[in-house]
Scaffold this motif. Structure first.
Motif, short mmCIF file in Angstrom:
data_model
loop_
_atom_site.label_atom_id
_atom_site.label_comp_id
_atom_site.label_asym_id
_atom_site.label_seq_id
_atom_site.Cartn_x
_atom_site.Cartn_y
_atom_site.Cartn_z
N PHE A 37 -3.27 -31.92 -26.04
CA PHE A 37 -4.55 -32.34 -25.62
C PHE A 37 -4.91 -31.97 -24.06
O PHE A 37 -5.96 -31.27 -23.76
CB PHE A 37 -4.50 -33.71 -25.71
N MET A 38 -4.13 -32.35 -23.54
CA MET A 38 -4.14 -32.34 -21.63
C MET A 38 -4.34 -30.81 -21.39
O MET A 38 -5.47 -30.50 -20.81
CB MET A 38 -3.17 -33.13 -20.96
N PHE A 39 -3.54 -30.05 -21.49
CA PHE A 39 -3.52 -28.73 -21.13
C PHE A 39 -4.42 -27.76 -21.77
O PHE A 39 -5.40 -27.30 -21.02
CB PHE A 39 -2.22 -27.89 -21.06
N PRO A 40 -4.68 -28.05 -22.96
CA PRO A 40 -5.73 -27.14 -23.60
C PRO A 40 -7.38 -27.59 -23.33
O PRO A 40 -8.00 -26.73 -23.12
CB PRO A 40 -5.62 -27.38 -25.56
N GLY A 41 -7.15 -28.98 -23.00
CA GLY A 41 -8.72 -29.18 -22.66
C GLY A 41 -9.04 -28.84 -21.11
O GLY A 41 -10.10 -28.39 -21.02
N TRP A 42 -7.97 -28.92 -20.10
CA TRP A 42 -8.27 -28.46 -18.97
C TRP A 42 -8.43 -27.05 -19.12
O TRP A 42 -9.35 -26.62 -18.21
CB TRP A 42 -6.84 -28.97 -18.18
N ALA A 43 -7.73 -26.35 -19.59
CA ALA A 43 -7.94 -25.07 -19.88
C ALA A 43 -9.37 -24.56 -20.10
O ALA A 43 -10.09 -23.46 -19.70
CB ALA A 43 -6.77 -24.19 -20.80
N PRO A 80 1.01 -27.61 -36.53
CA PRO A 80 1.54 -28.91 -37.26
C PRO A 80 2.37 -29.78 -36.86
O PRO A 80 2.16 -31.04 -36.82
CB PRO A 80 1.64 -28.31 -38.44
N ARG A 81 3.39 -29.38 -36.21
CA ARG A 81 4.54 -30.30 -35.57
C ARG A 81 4.17 -30.66 -34.56
O ARG A 81 4.26 -31.99 -34.26
CB ARG A 81 5.59 -29.26 -35.35
N TYR A 82 3.30 -30.13 -33.58
CA TYR A 82 2.81 -30.74 -32.13
C TYR A 82 1.86 -31.88 -32.61
O TYR A 82 1.78 -32.97 -31.99
CB TYR A 82 2.28 -29.87 -31.43
N LEU A 83 1.02 -31.57 -33.69
CA LEU A 83 0.11 -32.76 -33.76
C LEU A 83 0.73 -33.86 -34.34
O LEU A 83 0.19 -35.05 -34.12
CB LEU A 83 -1.12 -32.12 -35.02
N ARG A 84 1.66 -33.79 -35.36
CA ARG A 84 2.74 -34.78 -35.77
C ARG A 84 3.15 -35.54 -34.55
O ARG A 84 3.06 -37.11 -34.56
CB ARG A 84 3.71 -34.52 -36.60
N GLY A 85 3.57 -34.98 -33.50
CA GLY A 85 4.07 -35.39 -32.21
C GLY A 85 3.15 -36.34 -31.68
O GLY A 85 3.06 -37.30 -31.02
N LEU A 86 1.86 -35.58 -31.43
CA LEU A 86 0.72 -36.08 -30.74
C LEU A 86 0.35 -37.41 -31.46
O LEU A 86 0.03 -38.45 -30.60
CB LEU A 86 -0.46 -35.14 -30.72
N ALA A 87 0.32 -37.48 -32.86
CA ALA A 87 0.26 -38.58 -33.30
C ALA A 87 0.89 -39.96 -33.17
O ALA A 87 0.59 -41.25 -33.03
CB ALA A 87 0.09 -38.43 -34.87
N THR A 132 5.32 -33.54 -22.71
CA THR A 132 5.00 -34.14 -24.02
C THR A 132 4.00 -33.77 -24.82
O THR A 132 3.26 -32.84 -24.44
CB THR A 132 4.48 -35.60 -23.31
N PHE A 133 4.18 -34.21 -25.84
CA PHE A 133 3.09 -33.51 -27.04
C PHE A 133 1.63 -33.74 -26.47
O PHE A 133 0.82 -32.82 -26.73
CB PHE A 133 3.25 -34.61 -28.28
N TYR A 134 1.37 -35.06 -25.95
CA TYR A 134 -0.26 -35.17 -25.53
C TYR A 134 -0.39 -34.09 -24.24
O TYR A 134 -1.40 -33.47 -24.36
CB TYR A 134 -0.05 -36.55 -24.80
N GLU A 135 0.52 -33.65 -23.29
CA GLU A 135 0.11 -32.88 -22.44
C GLU A 135 0.07 -31.50 -23.08
O GLU A 135 -1.05 -30.76 -22.68
CB GLU A 135 1.38 -32.85 -21.33
N LYS A 136 0.76 -31.11 -24.22
CA LYS A 136 0.70 -29.82 -24.48
C LYS A 136 -0.70 -29.40 -25.67
O LYS A 136 -1.06 -28.53 -25.79
CB LYS A 136 1.95 -29.42 -25.06
N GLY A 156 6.06 -15.55 -16.32
CA GLY A 156 6.18 -15.40 -17.75
C GLY A 156 6.36 -16.84 -18.42
O GLY A 156 6.82 -17.10 -19.62
N ASP A 157 5.91 -17.84 -17.70
CA ASP A 157 6.16 -19.31 -18.13
C ASP A 157 5.07 -19.51 -19.00
O ASP A 157 3.88 -19.41 -18.85
CB ASP A 157 5.95 -20.21 -16.79
N ARG A 158 5.55 -20.13 -20.12
CA ARG A 158 4.52 -20.57 -21.47
C ARG A 158 4.70 -21.88 -21.68
O ARG A 158 4.38 -22.48 -22.91
CB ARG A 158 4.28 -19.53 -22.55
N SER A 159 5.30 -22.77 -20.97
CA SER A 159 6.14 -24.09 -21.32
C SER A 159 4.80 -25.14 -21.56
O SER A 159 5.12 -25.95 -22.33
CB SER A 159 6.97 -24.63 -20.26
N LEU A 160 3.79 -24.59 -21.26
CA LEU A 160 2.51 -25.83 -21.62
C LEU A 160 1.66 -25.39 -22.87
O LEU A 160 0.81 -25.93 -23.22
CB LEU A 160 1.67 -26.18 -20.58
N VAL A 161 2.15 -24.08 -23.34
CA VAL A 161 1.41 -23.47 -24.40
C VAL A 161 1.93 -23.61 -25.80
O VAL A 161 3.49 -23.71 -25.77
CB VAL A 161 1.18 -21.79 -24.27
#
Lengths: 299, 75
Positions: free
Chosen positions: A205-211, A162-169, A199-203, A150-155
């Protein structure tokens, strides 16, 4: 004891798959007068259910051995970032990519450049299929493992984007940040808060990109393969083949970015091999050249 | 260990720069234009350019890590 039993079950599942595979290879060798390349296609498509089942078995074993628990901390201050199952599956899928990516690339570029490599063409396909089989098993294992734990820590939840995009920026290069802020109309005055275990970048960009890239290469690869089992129109095969190459290029780029990002954050490299994020020795690095403090978790 | 990783990373960069070169030259070959069409040519050129840029960024990180392992790797 549980670990030993899990290892034993995984070994038995692997041995059964290998025996099934050898049986399919044996049948293919005597039953049909096809060439090596076509033979390999049929062997792979027939072995597919066993490969996916092995992956599911790995995932079930991982979920049984390492159910999601509270964040663990070692005496020396190291924090668990990945479970042993994630570490092993990451290693497995890496091996798959190291085998499948160069051979897949050569199949495409060899054709474009009209160059014959040092090996016969069917060998590139054969090696590519071995890598693809490892990737398919790993993907099946990961999906099963995440379903079990049930792990969703990368999702990122939809309302959190909106908050995560602010973090990514705050984590990307200033030039990219300016571009992001203008294009996505990000309000940088508001705080992004914490990104959690990753990190914001991992959640974002990286994880969605790889997925996306892995899903695309897996689905298109399966469709390309299934044309040997069920009739698929030529146009569909052409589109699917183009998307397969697109996914391959995406994976090449993501691999380069993956290495760049983690080499700049060595403790995270240690974490993917050991599961533990080493205790911090220096002051935390902040954006834009480094990720914010990556905290521990049990992914 | 960090220096070894940096060297391996540089080897990976060189391999990817070769790929980028193949893609860029493949994109302007007459044969590609005849057989694959303008979309494939544009894709090869764009892909080659992006691979070269990303390989360059990784190479820069690897060189930094090789020169100053602790400073450049956030440890």
């Amino acid at each position: 004891m549980r670990g030993l039993l899990g290892l034993l079950v995984a070994l038995v599942a692997t041995a059964v798959t290998a025996a099934l595979f050898m049986n399919i290879v044996g049948q293919a060798g005597v039953a049909q007068p096809w060439g090596n390349e076509l033979d390999d296609n049929f062997i792979f498509v027939r072995a597919l259910p066993a490969i996916l089942a092995t992956g599911v078995a790995y995932g079930l074993i991982g979920g049984w051995l390492y159910p999601r628990g509270a964040a663990a901390r070692r005496g020396d201050g190291a924090v668990r970032r990945f479970s042993p199952a994630t570490v092993l599956l990451h290693l497995l899928i890496t091996i798959g990519f190291v085998i499948a990516l160069p051979t897949g690339l050569w199949q495409y570029m060899g054709g474009i450049l009209d160059v014959q490599g040092p090996l016969p063409v069917f060998m590139y396909y054969r090696i590519h299929y071995i890598g693809a089989a490892i990737i398919l098993a790993s993907v099946a294992a990961f999906v099963t493992y995440w379903w079990m734990t049930g792990d969703r820590s990368l999702v990122v939840a939809p309302r959190e984007w909106p908050r995560y995009l602010r973090g990514l920026a705050t984590e990307v290069h200033p030039m990219v940040r300016r571009w992001m802020v203008r294009l996505l109309r990000i309000d940088t005055a508001q705080s992004a808060g914490s990104s959690g275990t990753f990190t914001f970048y991992e959640k974002t960009f990286m994880f969605p990109g790889w997925a996306v890239a892995i899903t695309l290469i897996t689905v298109t690869g399966l469709l390309k393969l299934l044309r040997y089992a069920i009739p698929i129109p030529g146009t569909v095969v052409f589109v699917v083949s183009t998307l397969h190459v697109t996914a391959m290029v995406m994976l090449i780029l993501l691999t380069l970015d993956h290495l760049r990002y983690y080499f700049a954050r060595w403790p995270l490299v240690v974490a993917i091999f050991t599961g533990w994020l080493p205790p911090r020795r220096t002051a935390p690095r902040t954006a834009p050249s480094g990720a914010p403090a990556a905290t521990g978790g049990d992914e | 260990m960090k220096r070894l990783a940096a060297v391996l990373g540089l080897v990976w960069c060189v391999a990817n720069l070769v790929v980028a070169y193949w893609m860029l030259t493949g994109g302007i070959l007459a044969k590609t234009a005849q057989h694959e069409g303008i979309v494939a040519q544009a894709s090869l050129l764009l892909g080659g350019l992006l691979v070269a840029i990303f390989a360059g960024l990784l190479a820069r990180q690897c060189l930094r890590m090789f020169a100053a392992p602790d400073e450049a790797s956030g440890a």
